[in-house]
Design a protein around this motif. Structure first.
Motif, PDB file in Angstrom:
ATOM      1  N   TYR A  66       0.889  -1.343   0.109  1.00 43.92           N
ATOM      2  CA  TYR A  66       0.200  -0.230   0.002  1.00 43.92           C
ATOM      3  C   TYR A  66       0.875   1.210   0.202  1.00 43.92           C
ATOM      4  O   TYR A  66       0.298   2.380  -0.539  1.00 43.92           O
ATOM      5  CB  TYR A  66      -0.916  -0.145   1.227  1.00 43.92           C
ATOM      6  CG  TYR A  66      -1.998   1.169   1.234  1.00 43.92           C
ATOM      7  CD1 TYR A  66      -2.822   1.169   0.069  1.00 43.92           C
ATOM      8  CD2 TYR A  66      -1.864   2.092   2.022  1.00 43.92           C
ATOM      9  CE1 TYR A  66      -3.936   2.082  -0.082  1.00 43.92           C
ATOM     10  CE2 TYR A  66      -3.032   3.199   1.840  1.00 43.92           C
ATOM     11  CZ  TYR A  66      -4.005   3.293   0.869  1.00 43.92           C
ATOM     12  OH  TYR A  66      -4.760   4.063   0.597  1.00 43.92           O
ATOM     13  N   ARG A  67       1.982   1.046   0.705  1.00 44.33           N
ATOM     14  CA  ARG A  67       2.872   2.349   0.465  1.00 44.33           C
ATOM     15  C   ARG A  67       3.290   2.681  -0.799  1.00 44.33           C
ATOM     16  O   ARG A  67       3.360   3.676  -1.359  1.00 44.33           O
ATOM     17  CB  ARG A  67       4.341   2.152   1.348  1.00 44.33           C
ATOM     18  CG  ARG A  67       4.259   2.345   2.759  1.00 44.33           C
ATOM     19  CD  ARG A  67       5.366   2.462   3.519  1.00 44.33           C
ATOM     20  NE  ARG A  67       6.149   3.574   3.241  1.00 44.33           N
ATOM     21  CZ  ARG A  67       7.376   3.902   2.457  1.00 44.33           C
ATOM     22  NH1 ARG A  67       8.038   2.537   2.272  1.00 44.33           N
ATOM     23  NH2 ARG A  67       7.705   4.947   2.173  1.00 44.33           N
ATOM     24  N   ARG A 102       0.682   4.216  -3.053  1.00 41.54           N
ATOM     25  CA  ARG A 102       0.529   5.545  -2.733  1.00 41.54           C
ATOM     26  C   ARG A 102       1.622   6.461  -3.406  1.00 41.54           C
ATOM     27  O   ARG A 102       1.418   7.534  -4.042  1.00 41.54           O
ATOM     28  CB  ARG A 102       0.397   6.070  -1.319  1.00 41.54           C
ATOM     29  CG  ARG A 102      -0.896   5.392  -0.361  1.00 41.54           C
ATOM     30  CD  ARG A 102      -0.944   5.647   0.729  1.00 41.54           C
ATOM     31  NE  ARG A 102      -0.985   7.381   1.176  1.00 41.54           N
ATOM     32  CZ  ARG A 102      -0.942   7.646   2.276  1.00 41.54           C
ATOM     33  NH1 ARG A 102      -0.788   6.849   3.354  1.00 41.54           N
ATOM     34  NH2 ARG A 102      -1.163   8.846   2.408  1.00 41.54           N
ATOM     35  N   ASN A 103       2.883   5.728  -3.376  1.00 37.61           N
ATOM     36  CA  ASN A 103       4.037   6.539  -3.698  1.00 37.61           C
ATOM     37  C   ASN A 103       5.071   5.471  -4.282  1.00 37.61           C
ATOM     38  O   ASN A 103       5.612   4.533  -3.412  1.00 37.61           O
ATOM     39  CB  ASN A 103       4.765   7.194  -2.801  1.00 37.61           C
ATOM     40  CG  ASN A 103       3.840   8.504  -2.238  1.00 37.61           C
ATOM     41  OD1 ASN A 103       3.840   9.612  -3.086  1.00 37.61           O
ATOM     42  ND2 ASN A 103       3.411   8.493  -1.149  1.00 37.61           N
TER      43      ASN A 103
END
Length: 403
Positions: free
Chosen positions: A45-46, A49-50
């Protein structure tokens, strides 16, 4: 050379050999000798997002390939997390699929990582010295309320599901949702438990209310896990953690509690600091809603005036001790929550390179190698194996990735 001198040399050689052998036999296993399983890492998920690079050590998060290798990690369960807001927007499934694609593509990009979808995969990859990526679905929302959709995600490699996350959903109440609208599991949640049993998918009770967790234990034929939860005994009133009676029941049913490393999960002082911050932030935003930037600035200023009380490796080990005291060494494992708890990790357990620090702490508490093997990974492997076996009985043999 005289016979007596030859004899003395031979005796000296035998003595030295015996000493060397004794030393070798007494050497304790290192982190590289263990199968180390971390059941919850939020890196996908990190990356969603990026975009991240986990190969060259430039990643500023808590997990990447170099640090995982340094720490001796064998199996990294990549959490496929979707926030409650995604369910409201109808995007949970798409977000989950994108994260799964990234995990598979990351593994395909190097010979140093392989995808594991069954116990046999893990054993093969570990023997070859390759880091195994396994997949867990954190939040059942991508199933879009239909237990039949479990098959799609099982075919993609998902091997556990955390039924809910920060809010109650179609399947279960969340421990963060004080309303508990379902009073445990919904009928769809009950059917999802049965469907996961049929397919050999482990059920994760982290994030669930006590009522929902007890209902899962009553329904499930298979051993159940908590992939990233610590003990409420140390933080009274924190419902995200697991109470002692549920720890005992989970262990007696063959399940495992995997201890979350986050300071506010293991330290009451850290949790009280967080509660005080939330109260101060609520007061500051009472007159007007703060932007994300304003909230971040408030947090930084608060932390500067009130330094965060980090937990330590010993704090995490206290939770492990407590599980062992309550129900035995077979009921505890590790679920770090790397990349999922922000900058709150304990001193000495800041990232995936630091598993040896926890191993040493447990050694200092007189855990032997057999017990360490169970805690570090074999307990989870036992549960996974049991889930596969029951699924095989029901006509769903495990789908393995490795040839």
């Amino acid at each position: 050379m005289t016979k007596s001198k030859n004899h003395r040399i031979w005796l000296t050689y035998v003595a030295l050999t015996l000493i060397c052998c004794a030393q070798l036999n007494s050497v304790e296993a290192t982190s590289d000798d263990f199968l180390i399983v971390d059941t919850h890492i939020d890196t996908p998920y990190r990356n969603y997002r990026n975009a991240l690079n986990i190969f060259d050590g430039t990643n500023t998060g808590q997990f990447d390939l170099p640090r995982a290798q340094q720490g001796g990690l064998s199996v990294a369960f990549m959490s496929i997390y979707t926030p409650a807001s995604a369910a409201e927007e109808g995007t949970s499934r798409a977000i989950a699929l994108e994260q799964i694609d990234w995990v598979v593509e990351t593994a395909d990009a190097t010979d140093e990582i392989g995808i594991a979808t069954c116990v046999a995969d893990v054993r093969k990859l570990h023997e070859a010295g390759v880091l195994a990526f396994a997949l867990g679905l954190e939040n059942g929302s991508p199933l879009e309320g239909d237990p039949a959709n479990m098959k799609e995600f099982a075919d993609l490699g998902i091997r556990y599901v955390t039924l809910a996350h920060s809010r109650s959903n179609e399947f279960s109440d969340s421990s963060y949702d004080e309303n508990e609208p379902l009073q445990g599991l919904s009928e769809a949640g009950r059917e999802l438990v049965r469907e996961m049993n049929r397919q050999g998918i482990m059920i994760d009770i982290s994030h669930l209310t006590d009522k929902a967790s007890w209902q899962v234990l009553e329904l499930s034929e298979n051993p159940v896990v908590a992939t990233h939860s610590s003990l409420r005994h140390f933080i009274p009133g924190f419902h995200r953690n697991i109470p002692d009676d549920l720890v005992v029941a989970l262990g007696e049913n063959g399940g495992v509690v995997h201890i979350n490393f986050g300071s506010s999960f293991v330290s009451n002082e850290s949790r009280e600091w967080r509660n005080a911050l939330d109260s101060a932030l609520e007061e500051a935003s009472a007159s007007e809603e703060l932007t994300l930037e304003q909230r971040q600035a408030f947090y930084a200023h608060y932390a500067e005036k009130n330094p965060y009380p980090f937990a330590t490796v010993a704090t995490v080990a206290d939770h492990i001790d407590r599980v062992v005291e309550l129900v035995g060494v077979e009921a505890v494992g590790l679920g770090s929550d790397f990349d999922g708890v922000g900058d709150t990790l304990p001193i000495g357990l800041k990232d995936a390179s630091m598993f040896p620090n926890l191993i040493q702490e447990l050694r200092d508490r007189d855990y032997d190698d057999e017990s360490l093997r169970k805690i570090l990974g074999e307990n989870l492997m036992r549960v996974w194996t049991a889930n596969e076996a029951i699924a095989l009985e029901k006509g769903h043999p495990p789908n393995c990735t490795q040839p």
